[in-house]
Design a protein around this motif. Structure first.
Motif, PDB file in Angstrom:
ATOM      1  N   LEU A  79      42.843  40.675  34.223  1.00 58.29           N
ATOM      2  CA  LEU A  79      42.401  39.601  35.114  1.00 58.29           C
ATOM      3  C   LEU A  79      42.898  39.822  36.565  1.00 58.29           C
ATOM      4  N   GLU A  80      44.115  40.215  36.706  1.00 63.93           N
ATOM      5  CA  GLU A  80      44.645  40.448  38.058  1.00 63.93           C
ATOM      6  C   GLU A  80      43.931  41.598  38.752  1.00 63.93           C
ATOM      7  N   THR A  81      43.613  42.629  37.959  1.00 62.88           N
ATOM      8  CA  THR A  81      42.914  43.775  38.557  1.00 62.88           C
ATOM      9  C   THR A  81      41.507  43.388  38.976  1.00 62.88           C
ATOM     10  N   MET A  82      40.787  42.662  38.110  1.00 63.39           N
ATOM     11  CA  MET A  82      39.437  42.238  38.451  1.00 63.39           C
ATOM     12  C   MET A  82      39.439  41.291  39.635  1.00 63.39           C
ATOM     13  N   VAL A 142      39.864  43.426  42.668  1.00 64.43           N
ATOM     14  CA  VAL A 142      38.713  44.257  42.996  1.00 64.43           C
ATOM     15  C   VAL A 142      37.566  43.409  43.495  1.00 64.43           C
ATOM     16  N   LEU A 143      37.277  42.304  42.813  1.00 65.69           N
ATOM     17  CA  LEU A 143      36.103  41.501  43.145  1.00 65.69           C
ATOM     18  C   LEU A 143      36.333  40.512  44.277  1.00 65.69           C
ATOM     19  N   SER A 144      37.568  40.400  44.755  1.00 66.30           N
ATOM     20  CA  SER A 144      37.834  39.452  45.844  1.00 66.30           C
ATOM     21  C   SER A 144      37.230  39.915  47.160  1.00 66.30           C
ATOM     22  N   SER A 145      36.960  41.183  47.278  1.00 63.51           N
ATOM     23  CA  SER A 145      36.411  41.719  48.524  1.00 63.51           C
ATOM     24  C   SER A 145      34.936  42.085  48.414  1.00 63.51           C
ATOM     25  N   THR A 146      34.262  41.680  47.361  1.00 68.29           N
ATOM     26  CA  THR A 146      32.844  42.002  47.189  1.00 68.29           C
ATOM     27  C   THR A 146      32.035  40.721  47.087  1.00 68.29           C
ATOM     28  N   SER A 147      30.715  40.849  47.359  1.00 67.39           N
ATOM     29  CA  SER A 147      29.827  39.671  47.322  1.00 67.39           C
ATOM     30  C   SER A 147      29.171  39.469  45.968  1.00 67.39           C
ATOM     31  N   LYS A 148      29.415  40.352  44.991  1.00 66.48           N
ATOM     32  CA  LYS A 148      28.845  40.228  43.657  1.00 66.48           C
ATOM     33  C   LYS A 148      29.786  39.451  42.748  1.00 66.48           C
ATOM     34  N   VAL A 149      29.209  38.594  41.945  1.00 64.93           N
ATOM     35  CA  VAL A 149      29.996  37.786  41.013  1.00 64.93           C
ATOM     36  C   VAL A 149      29.511  38.112  39.603  1.00 64.93           C
TER      37      VAL A 149
END
Length: 388
Positions: free
Chosen positions: A315-318, A321-328
């Motif tokens: 969870l921490e890795t995702m 990684v996903l905190s800086s992208t526009s895809k959910v």
């Protein structure tokens, strides 16, 4: 009573001994007669006989002796006047007898015997001055005009009188020789600027040595060298050289001033960079040590609860990684079904804002291509859902 007053001269005589009106003498007496009367009077004073009807030969002889005695008296008076002299407290006199040195006389009333003796009297305490201006060739082959003044006094009157015929001429020649020797071993800059005092002392010592060798009896007290200049023929070129040297010195001073300002600033910047590098090094080392310590503690926790720790790390890795992208990406509860959510409004804004990208590929398009290449994921409309 005057001879011509009425009733005052009964004999009717004139002042020359004649009678008025009909005497034998009609004018002034003869000069020979007057001289004879004077001679008779002098003979009477010195014991001679008067001229007259007596023995004329003895009277003439006595008159000759008297006249000779008068002449001798006059000559003795003149000789005594010249023989007696006074020497002041500041003077001395050298006496030569028959051309040979006899004595040196101090102050007071003195007597010498001319023409046997000769006297040379000079002031031996007053300082005398000799000035000259000469063109000299310096050590660096430059011609300079050096004005010089010599102050001296007589230290030995006997040597001053007897050893040298013309002491002042000898002083002039010795001064020129000493000045040329000193100026010839000195550069032009020293002659013109700060080296004049040293030159004056060297010229004085060398000049005194020459005068002592000659035995002039002269003592040099001081030598003054005024400001030396170039000869009039080369004065313009000389001034140009002086200005060029002044410009050179000014440029050096400006360069030194600039160096004094730049070098400390550069040293300060270098020290600041060293401090920043040391700070960065400490930061990296501390962060690495913190990460290592965290990893060590994480391993211990993983050994205690592997499943929980694995889930937490995932969870921490995702999230990172996903905190800086526009895809959910939305996953199901079972972990098998997932849904990729694409916010199209944000993608359109990003595409319009990144139209000036040099690569020609906008960030949303790149993200879209990356999403298409994602294995096991289907792109759907945000409003639709698909479950595998």
């Amino acid at each position: 009573m005057a001879w011509n007053e009425p009733g005052g001269n009964s004999n009717n005589q004139d002042p020359w001994g004649g009678r008025r009106g009909g005497g034998d003498q009609k004018g002034p007496p003869d000069l020979d007669e007057a001289f004879r009367k004077l001679q008779d009077s002098l003979n009477g004073l010195f014991g001679g006989k008067k001229r007259g009807g007596g023995d004329s030969s003895s009277g003439g002889k006595g008159g000759g002796y008297g006249l000779f005695a008068i002449i001798l008296g006059l000559l003795f008076a003149v000789w005594l006047y010249n023989a007696v002299y006074i020497v002041d407290a500041q003077e001395q006199a050298v006496i030569l007898r028959f051309g040979e040195y006899h004595s040196t006389v101090g102050d007071g009333l003195n007597l010498y015997f001319p023409p046997i003796d000769r006297k040379y009297q000079e002031n031996v305490t007053a300082e005398r001055t000799y000035s000259t201006t000469s063109q000299m060739l310096t050590e660096d082959e430059n011609i300079v005009e050096v004005p010089l003044t010599v102050q001296y006094k007589i230290s030995n009157l006997k040597d001053y009188v007897l050893n040298v015929d013309q002491p002042e001429v000898s002083l002039k020649h010795a001064t020129d020789s000493a000045l040329r020797h000193v100026a010839g071993s000195t550069t032009m800059d020293q002659v013109i600027t700060q080296g004049r005092e040293q030159m004056s002392e060297e010229v004085r010592e060398r000049l005194q040595s020459f005068l002592d060798t000659y035995g002039t009896g002269i003592s040099v007290t001081q030598v003054n060298i005024q400001r030396a200049t170039a000869p009039a023929e080369v004065k313009d070129a000389f001034d140009d050289v002086i200005r060029a040297r002044e410009d050179e010195q000014r440029e050096k001073n400006q360069a030194e001033t600039y160096a004094n300002g730049v070098v400390p600033e550069a040293r300060g910047q270098a020290q600041r960079l060293l401090e920043d590098a040391n700070g960065y090094r400490e930061e990296v080392i501390s962060r690495a040590r913190g990460e290592a310590d965290r990893f060590s503690k994480l391993v211990a926790e993983y050994r205690r609860a592997p499943e929980v720790t694995r889930e937490r790390l995932y969870l921490e890795t995702m999230q990172e990684v996903l905190s800086s992208t526009s895809k959910v990406l939305v996953t199901g509860k079972d972990g098998q079904s997932n849904l990729l959510y694409l916010p199209l409004d944000k993608m359109i804004e990003n595409r319009s804002g990144s139209s000036s990208n040099s690569s020609g590929i906008t960030a949303p398009a790149a993200s879209d291509s990356a999403s298409r290449s994602n294995s096991g994921a289907d792109i759907r409309d945000p409003r639709t859902r698909e479950t595998r």
